[in-house]
Design an enzyme around this catalytic site. Structure first.
Site, short mmCIF file in Angstrom:
data_model
loop_
_atom_site.label_atom_id
_atom_site.label_comp_id
_atom_site.label_asym_id
_atom_site.label_seq_id
_atom_site.Cartn_x
_atom_site.Cartn_y
_atom_site.Cartn_z
N ASN A 23 -42.99 13.02 44.19
CA ASN A 23 -44.14 13.18 45.10
C ASN A 23 -43.59 13.12 46.53
O ASN A 23 -42.47 12.63 46.75
CB ASN A 23 -45.21 12.11 44.82
CG ASN A 23 -44.76 10.72 45.23
OD1 ASN A 23 -44.35 10.48 46.37
ND2 ASN A 23 -44.82 9.78 44.29
N ASN A 72 -50.74 3.79 35.77
CA ASN A 72 -50.38 4.99 35.01
C ASN A 72 -50.00 4.70 33.56
O ASN A 72 -49.54 5.61 32.85
CB ASN A 72 -49.23 5.75 35.68
CG ASN A 72 -49.57 6.17 37.09
OD1 ASN A 72 -48.85 5.85 38.03
ND2 ASN A 72 -50.66 6.88 37.26
N HIS A 169 -52.55 11.66 43.03
CA HIS A 169 -53.34 10.96 42.00
C HIS A 169 -54.69 10.64 42.62
O HIS A 169 -54.77 10.31 43.81
CB HIS A 169 -52.69 9.61 41.62
CG HIS A 169 -51.63 9.67 40.56
ND1 HIS A 169 -50.52 8.85 40.60
CD2 HIS A 169 -51.52 10.41 39.42
CE1 HIS A 169 -49.76 9.10 39.53
NE2 HIS A 169 -50.35 10.04 38.81
N ALA A 259 -42.42 4.91 47.20
CA ALA A 259 -42.46 5.60 45.91
C ALA A 259 -43.80 6.31 45.72
O ALA A 259 -44.03 6.95 44.69
CB ALA A 259 -42.24 4.61 44.77
N CYS A 265 -52.18 1.25 42.38
CA CYS A 265 -51.18 1.79 41.43
C CYS A 265 -50.45 0.69 40.69
O CYS A 265 -49.96 0.89 39.59
CB CYS A 265 -50.12 2.60 42.16
SG CYS A 265 -50.70 3.93 43.16
N1 ARG Z 1 -43.63 7.35 41.97
C1 ARG Z 1 -44.80 7.30 41.14
C2 ARG Z 1 -45.20 8.70 40.73
O1 ARG Z 1 -45.04 9.60 41.52
C3 ARG Z 1 -45.92 6.62 41.87
C4 ARG Z 1 -47.13 6.43 41.01
C5 ARG Z 1 -48.29 5.85 41.75
N2 ARG Z 1 -49.35 5.54 40.88
C6 ARG Z 1 -50.63 5.82 41.08
N3 ARG Z 1 -51.49 5.40 40.22
N4 ARG Z 1 -51.05 6.54 42.10
O2 ARG Z 1 -45.67 8.93 39.64
#
Ligand code: ARG
Length: 273
Positions: A23, A72, A169, A259, A265
């Site tokens: 991302n 996630n 997301h 990240a 998250c």
């Molecule tokens: N680096 C992770 C990804 O890109 C970050 C996830 C963040 N999680 C969230 N529920 N927004 O998947």
């Protein structure tokens, strides 16, 4: 001993780092997180949440740095879970660990089609004022997901098309709050989705945020017991939240922002009805 109605799943950041780019937030941050600071920040969030909910911990895994983002792991409803089927190969190794954790902890694991990408509570959020599930698609979860979830869970869904890659997301740009309030960043959605939000949430309950706040991941918030835990938010937004009856709690998460994740998250509510 206090007993809390909610239990929150978290995963300690022992193996957290930025090891790949999936991302826009991760760009330029390869191996650039401060481990000690990440632990302090994660502990800060955990301790703040522990005043309002029971905690459950999933063991961290070497070579799976993003497993800290338990939102996630899957989508939970009434003791059942739909496990995430990750879009990126880098995260697919998390699925068997999530499956094991939920099985060991008494959750019924629902079958999900092999070929449909779905990233759990990162893209599916229960409204807190009506029986409705907000479902984001466009970057991670497939467009087929909202209808599938509606059929499987028997819960009405509202499909929202995400259009800004920084808000990949749904939980990065929308947060349902108690009493039917909705904290969100309108520009992260296409016009049709914005109209759907406006049709489902009355103006007085909408807390639309500006880009500057959205970029602090203010919408990536944990709504718990009248408190809203977030990485950061402007004074103006905090005042608006207080006006709506909430207590904003700022818990800085800079290392996880690298990240592409923040408070929401890093958590997963295990009690959803
Ligand atoms: N680096 C992770 C990804 O890109 C970050 C996830 C963040 N999680 C969230 N529920 N927004 O998947």
């Amino acid at each position: 001993m206090t007993s809390f109605p909610q239990t929150i799943l978290m995963c300690p950041p022992d193996h957290f780092e930025v090891a790949y780019v999936i991302n826009p937030w991760m760009e330029g941050h390869f191996a650039n997180t401060d481990d000690a600071l990440a632990h302090r920040q994660w502990n800060g969030l955990r301790d703040a949440i522990a005043q309002h909910a029971k905690l459950a911990l999933e063991p961290p895994q070497r070579d799976l740095p993003d497993i800290v983002f338990t939102a996630n792991a899957g989508l939970v409803l009434s003791g059942k879970v739909i496990l995430s089927r990750f879009r990126s190969v880098e995260r697919r190794g998390e699925e068997p660990h999530n499956r094991a954790w939920f099985a060991e902890n008494g959750f019924k694991i629902l079958d999900w089609p092999q070929d449909v990408h779905f990233e759990g509570a990162g893209d599916a959020l229960f409204d807190r004022g009506q029986a409705l599930l907000w479902v984001g698609h466009g970057f991670r979860s497939d467009a087929a997901v909202p209808a599938l979830l509606e059929k499987m869970l028997g819960r009405k869904t509202a499909a929202l098309n995400l259009v800004d890659p920084r808000f990949y997301h749904l939980d990065t740009c929308l947060c349902p709050l108690e009493g039917g309030h909705l904290l969100y960043f309108p520009a992260a959605f296409d016009e049709k989705s914005r109209a759907l939000i406006e049709a489902l949430i009355p103006p007085a309950k909408r807390i639309a945020v500006e880009e500057a706040d959205a970029l602090k991941f203010c919408c990536n918030a944990v709504d718990l017991d009248g408190h809203v835990f977030m990485n950061d938010a402007s004074e103006n937004l905090q005042t608006r939240l207080r006006g709506a009856g909430f207590t904003p709690v700022i818990t800085p998460l800079s290392e996880f922002m690298k990240a592409g994740g923040a408070a929401k998250c890093l958590t997963l509510k295990l009690v959803e009805t």
